[in-house]
Scaffold this active site. Sequence first.
Site, short mmCIF file in Angstrom:
data_model
loop_
_atom_site.label_atom_id
_atom_site.label_comp_id
_atom_site.label_asym_id
_atom_site.label_seq_id
_atom_site.Cartn_x
_atom_site.Cartn_y
_atom_site.Cartn_z
N SER A 22 0.97 -1.46 -0.05
CA SER A 22 0.27 -0.14 -0.27
C SER A 22 1.02 1.62 0.23
O SER A 22 0.58 2.54 -0.47
CB SER A 22 -1.31 0.20 1.54
OG SER A 22 -0.21 -0.50 2.39
N ASN A 110 -1.82 -2.31 13.13
CA ASN A 110 -2.95 -1.81 13.14
C ASN A 110 -4.18 -1.25 14.09
O ASN A 110 -4.60 0.02 13.10
CB ASN A 110 -3.70 -3.38 13.82
CG ASN A 110 -3.74 -4.94 12.17
OD1 ASN A 110 -3.45 -4.83 11.77
ND2 ASN A 110 -4.32 -6.03 13.24
N THR A 155 -40.73 25.93 -9.44
CA THR A 155 -40.39 24.85 -9.42
C THR A 155 -41.20 24.16 -10.88
O THR A 155 -41.41 23.95 -11.23
CB THR A 155 -41.89 24.45 -8.19
OG1 THR A 155 -43.04 24.73 -9.03
CG2 THR A 155 -42.39 24.94 -7.26
N HIS A 156 -40.82 22.60 -10.39
CA HIS A 156 -41.14 21.82 -11.75
C HIS A 156 -40.76 22.63 -13.03
O HIS A 156 -40.45 22.01 -14.09
CB HIS A 156 -42.30 21.29 -12.30
CG HIS A 156 -43.10 20.96 -11.36
ND1 HIS A 156 -42.99 19.40 -10.63
CD2 HIS A 156 -44.18 21.43 -9.69
CE1 HIS A 156 -43.99 19.71 -9.61
NE2 HIS A 156 -44.02 20.08 -9.04
N SER A 277 -15.73 26.10 -27.17
CA SER A 277 -15.75 24.93 -27.94
C SER A 277 -14.51 25.06 -29.31
O SER A 277 -14.57 26.18 -29.68
CB SER A 277 -16.95 25.30 -28.67
OG SER A 277 -16.56 24.38 -29.72
N LYS A 283 -19.57 30.27 -29.15
CA LYS A 283 -19.35 29.43 -27.10
C LYS A 283 -18.68 29.52 -26.65
O LYS A 283 -17.50 30.15 -26.47
CB LYS A 283 -19.51 27.48 -27.63
CG LYS A 283 -20.42 27.31 -28.19
CD LYS A 283 -21.63 26.73 -28.02
CE LYS A 283 -21.93 26.15 -26.47
NZ LYS A 283 -22.12 24.27 -26.82
N ASN A 285 -18.37 28.45 -22.25
CA ASN A 285 -19.31 27.28 -21.86
C ASN A 285 -19.02 26.99 -20.35
O ASN A 285 -17.95 27.85 -19.83
CB ASN A 285 -18.98 25.90 -22.59
CG ASN A 285 -18.88 25.48 -23.85
OD1 ASN A 285 -20.00 25.65 -23.95
ND2 ASN A 285 -18.34 24.62 -24.49
N GLU A 290 -19.83 22.00 -14.84
CA GLU A 290 -20.22 20.86 -15.36
C GLU A 290 -19.46 20.52 -14.50
O GLU A 290 -20.16 18.81 -14.29
CB GLU A 290 -20.22 20.85 -16.17
CG GLU A 290 -21.09 21.72 -17.23
CD GLU A 290 -20.53 21.06 -18.50
OE1 GLU A 290 -21.52 21.51 -20.28
OE2 GLU A 290 -19.40 22.58 -19.19
N TYR A 317 -9.41 -6.38 12.85
CA TYR A 317 -8.74 -5.99 11.39
C TYR A 317 -8.76 -6.16 10.68
O TYR A 317 -9.11 -7.71 10.78
CB TYR A 317 -7.53 -5.54 12.15
CG TYR A 317 -6.73 -4.70 10.94
CD1 TYR A 317 -6.85 -3.98 10.51
CD2 TYR A 317 -5.84 -5.07 9.80
CE1 TYR A 317 -6.24 -3.16 8.98
CE2 TYR A 317 -5.14 -5.10 8.66
CZ TYR A 317 -5.97 -4.39 8.30
OH TYR A 317 -5.09 -3.63 6.88
N GLN A 322 -7.58 -2.00 4.12
CA GLN A 322 -6.48 -1.39 3.50
C GLN A 322 -7.16 -0.29 2.10
O GLN A 322 -7.13 0.49 1.68
CB GLN A 322 -5.69 -2.13 2.97
CG GLN A 322 -4.23 -1.85 2.27
CD GLN A 322 -2.95 -2.33 2.17
OE1 GLN A 322 -2.59 -2.50 2.47
NE2 GLN A 322 -2.99 -2.93 0.54
N LYS A 325 -8.40 3.39 2.16
CA LYS A 325 -7.78 4.85 1.54
C LYS A 325 -7.99 5.36 0.94
O LYS A 325 -8.14 6.95 0.66
CB LYS A 325 -6.30 4.80 2.39
CG LYS A 325 -5.63 4.56 3.27
CD LYS A 325 -4.22 3.93 3.96
CE LYS A 325 -4.24 2.75 4.72
NZ LYS A 325 -5.65 1.69 5.28
N1 ARG Z 1 -0.93 -1.23 4.81
C1 ARG Z 1 -2.24 -1.41 6.23
C2 ARG Z 1 -3.36 -0.94 6.12
O1 ARG Z 1 -3.83 0.19 5.01
C3 ARG Z 1 -1.10 -1.61 7.51
C4 ARG Z 1 -2.03 -2.54 8.38
C5 ARG Z 1 -1.37 -3.85 8.21
N2 ARG Z 1 -1.43 -4.62 9.19
C6 ARG Z 1 -1.93 -6.17 8.84
N3 ARG Z 1 -2.09 -7.03 10.01
N4 ARG Z 1 -1.38 -6.60 8.06
O2 ARG Z 1 -4.42 -1.07 6.38
#
Ligand code: ARG
Length: 460
Positions: A22, A110, A155-156, A277, A283, A285, A290, A317, A322, A325
Amino acid sequence: MAMWGGRFQEATLSEFRSFNDSLSFDYLLAQQDIQASRAWAQQLAQAAIISADEAAQLDAALADLAVAIEADPKLPLQTSEEDIHSWVEAQLTVKLGAVAKKLHTGRSRNDLVATDLRLWSKLNAQGVRQSLLAAIAALLNFADNAGTAVMPGFTHLQRAQPVLVAHWALAYVEMFKRDLSRLDDALARLDVCPLGCGALAGTGVAVDRVQLAQRLGFASAALNSLDAVSDRDYVVELSAAASICMTHLSRLSEDVIFFCSGEAGFFKLGDAISSGSSLMPQKKNPDVFELLRGKTGRVLGHLVAILHVLKGLPLAYNKDMQEDKQGFFDLMATWQQSLLILATVLPHLTVNEAQCRQAAELGYSNATDLADYLVSKGMPFRDAHEVVGELVVHAAKQQLALEALPLHELQQFSSLIAEDVYPALQLEAGLQKRAALGGTAPQQVLAALQQAKQWFEQQV
Ligand code: ARG
């Protein structure tokens, strides 16, 4: 070698590693990982797991690392560590050798990752908060500049009743005020420290978790280790707050896009915030609006994704987490950027007062006022509604406004109608009448604007 290499006799497959690792995205947590590690080292020294000198070495090396990251946030990407936690430890090991290997005593990735992400969320939510306030300030300015300009309210998407342009802007101020309170609410609940909960069952080291939480700037320490390492409610809550706020931005954008269209022509986009455009030279825009509408889709997707990641997870956990994120980082960045761009472009949006007024006078938007007039002469509202409906059909056949019909024609529909009907059908008369709290009467809108400004002053 990976942090967990001891138990393994075969090398890991490179395909597995690239799927599992990660670092490519959690490197964004580097500063928070360092911050949490410094606080943890302090606790280890207090619990006599490491000496004061070792703690000082760790602290100095972590501080240096923070400076290096500050200068080059992408520094971790030059390595092939599994994640940001492994990267920090590896850097310390290069610098300090054996001492660095003591840092992970009694903690787990964790509780560490849960702490890092909360610290990151607190920091970034403050950025969003500032941007939300900037967007509100821009809307208040827009309302101020709009003065008593009047436009059709819909409205509408059918012309309904005239409203002040400022009233329209202040509607979005109300939405953003709620978004701010939702953000603050989420922030209050996320202000809890998971560090010292270990992998799932709590740490074996005699740390003072309350003190640890305080030192990391949290309001309290998490009370249950199983919950602490597996709780991602704060990701969900911030994602929900972002989704609702982006939905408001998207609706505002939709309004602006329509108001800037050739069909409406109520607002005009400045050149500095429009694009053209490649084919059609005429144009201009509303791309910004948007894109705001489009980015809302992405943010809503991230909310749904995290809910799906979490919904089937057993305690505590699981590696699924993971996946909390990437979407969340993107969501927070998109949210903040969207609010800031709104604050930036609003000053370049001008109101075409004459066009707004003309449109507000069309479409029989004073029909309710005529019904109210009949009510004031003693007719029950339901009957008045019927009479005015018939009158609208009559006027539309001749393509005339209600106030353009001569008195004798109006009187064919109700003998209650007299000469004083004409002032009652004026645009201003209709506006003035809507003077109860929350209405669009100019004095009411002015009061609402003053109140919103006062509220704003208290926020900053
Ligand atoms: N990269 C992991 C995450 O973002 C970190 C925690 C990993 N923990 C484990 N027991 N493998 O969740």
